[in-house]
Design an enzyme around this catalytic site. Structure first.
Site, PDB file in Angstrom:
ATOM      1  N   CYS A  91      44.143  13.442  50.715  1.00 51.20           N
ATOM      2  CA  CYS A  91      43.917  12.395  49.721  1.00 51.20           C
ATOM      3  C   CYS A  91      44.206  11.042  50.355  1.00 51.20           C
ATOM      4  O   CYS A  91      44.857  10.199  49.769  1.00 51.20           O
ATOM      5  CB  CYS A  91      44.739  12.629  48.467  1.00 51.20           C
ATOM      6  SG  CYS A  91      46.409  13.171  48.787  1.00 51.20           S
ATOM      7  N   GLY A  92      43.728  10.854  51.569  1.00 51.05           N
ATOM      8  CA  GLY A  92      43.844   9.560  52.221  1.00 51.05           C
ATOM      9  C   GLY A  92      45.291   9.187  52.462  1.00 51.05           C
ATOM     10  O   GLY A  92      46.119  10.037  52.761  1.00 51.05           O
TER      11      GLY A  92
END
Lengths: 296, 134
Positions: A91-92
């Site tokens: 998720c980055g």
């Protein structure tokens, strides 16, 4: 020069990666919608709670014997840092950003000579904090079994935190999480949980309105506060985790979107190389045939 | 003067109900009280018990079980910040009874006051609920 076959294999592998990231993006988008709804529908309760507390707290705060949850334990020696992160990766920079903010805070506290205790909610934060501050982590809450966060999931954690406070195991508790603004923007937030921070009543219409009416308290102001303050801690924690869940999905959606786009770019450039190589091979073969024919 | 009262029941998860009623009977910590339109402003904690909502004076009440919370009557109406709201007809009596037994054990086993208080609180709402059902 990679062979044609190598290129073909690479293209197809990037293509399947792209399919996965695309699907993950789609899943995150639909989860995001649900998480956002949950965060929004939890808002009325927290807002009303805040309103009541602001009115009540302002009246009681300066009196001696006010609840330690409101006034604090009188010192600031041990701080509990609650780090809320996600259970899953990809998720980055979501988890890294939260942990970075928490680490900066922890370092500050240690430099000031204070004792720090860390409570991780979500194992991704634990994995990142473990390297540096393993000895400070007192517990990790695994939320991977929880699909849709309900208040009942959060309450045991809040109870545990409150019990620790009552046993004087820490003086101040701070929560780190990412506040959801949009799918693209998540704001790292540091929030004090204990002692309960009061909204400034002076420039607040709601509190004015509350102070305007004369309330009858049953059983008493103190008793109501006594009941409300621990609940407020749970509600704030719940709200933070809901925001966090929405942020996580937002961050994942953005990360997966750019991963899908990167994969597309990569496929394009690989296809160009593939076609060039193919043509070069054909040309080479033609030259060989022609020069072979000329030699005869 | 309006003859209905605006009331809201809010749980931590969402706004459960926002409607008008003729009167609402709230299980206050110091005893039940009935909120009628134009009630004087007051605030009370709620003990585990049943809230009865009368939409009009002659209609039967709509009942919910509250685990606890806070009721606030302001000039605008009644707001209930509920800890948890249960529908009365969806409760499994057997499961509840076994939960009560577990809670009794938890109270006995509690190693210190903090734990005991928490366990007693759990037990209190369960017994209140089973009393309502019987």
């Amino acid at each position: 020069m990679p062979s044609l076959k190598d290129l073909k294999v690479r293209i197809s592998s990037v293509k399947s990666t792209q399919k996965i990231t695309k699907a993950m993006k789609m899943v995150a988008a639909s989860k995001l919608r649900r998480a956002q709804e949950a965060a929004e529908s939890a808002r009325p309760y927290a807002e009303r709670m805040e309103k009541v507390l602001a009115g009540l707290g302002a009246a009681v705060k300066d009196q001696p014997g006010a609840s330690p949850l409101l006034a604090g334990s009188g010192q600031h020696e041990v701080e509990l840092v609650v780090v809320a992160t996600s259970e899953r990766g990809l998720c980055g920079g979501f988890n890294t950003n939260i942990v970075k903010a928490a680490k900066a805070h922890i370092r500050e506290l240690i430099d000031a000579g204070k004792t720090v205790k860390i409570l991780c909610i979500g194992k991704k934060g634990f994995a990142q904090l473990r390297q540096e501050y393993k000895h400070l982590i007192i517990d990790t809450k695994d939320m991977s079994g929880v699909k849709n966060l309900a208040f009942a999931d959060v309450q045991p954690i809040a109870t545990e935190v409150l019990t620790m406070f009552e046993r004087a195991e820490f003086d101040v508790a701070t929560l780190f999480y990412a506040k959801f603004q949009s799918a693209l923007v998540q704001v790292n937030t540091k929030q004090q949980l204990i002692p309960v921070p009061l909204r400034e009543a002076a420039n607040d219409d709601d509190a004015d309105e509350l102070a305007g009416a004369i309330y009858e308290y049953e059983p008493s102001e103190e008793a109501i506060l006594e009941d409300l303050l621990p609940r407020n801690v749970a509600v704030q924690l719940y709200r933070g985790l809901l925001e966090n869940a929405a942020s996580e999905q937002g961050a994942r959606m953005t990360a997966m979107d750019s991963a899908t786009r990167n994969a597309g770019d990569m496929i394009d450039s690989l296809s160009i190389t593939y076609n060039r190589t193919r043509q070069a091979n054909i040309t080479k073969e033609l030259i060989e045939i022609i020069s072979g024919a000329e030699a005869l | 003067m309006s003859d209905t009262l605006r009331f809201e029941i809010v749980s931590p998860e969402r706004l459960l109900k926002d409607a008008q009623a003729a009167m609402v009977v709230v299980p206050g910590a110091d005893g039940d009280f009935t909120a009628l339109p134009q009630h004087a402003p007051m605030m009370s904690t709620i003990r585990p018990g049943v809230i009865e909502i009368y939409e009009s004076e002659d209609a039967g009440p709509e009942k919910f079980f509250l685990k606890g919370g806070l009721a606030q009557i302001s000039p605008e109406g009644l707001t209930i910040l509920a800890e948890e709201v249960l529908q009365l007809d969806g409760i499994n009596v057997d499961a509840l009874n076994s939960d009560i037994n577990e809670a009794v054990v938890a109270v006995e086993k509690a190693s210190d006051d903090v734990e005991r208080l928490a366990a007693e609180k759990e037990l209190a709402w369960m017994t209140a609920l089973s009393e309502v059902l019987n």
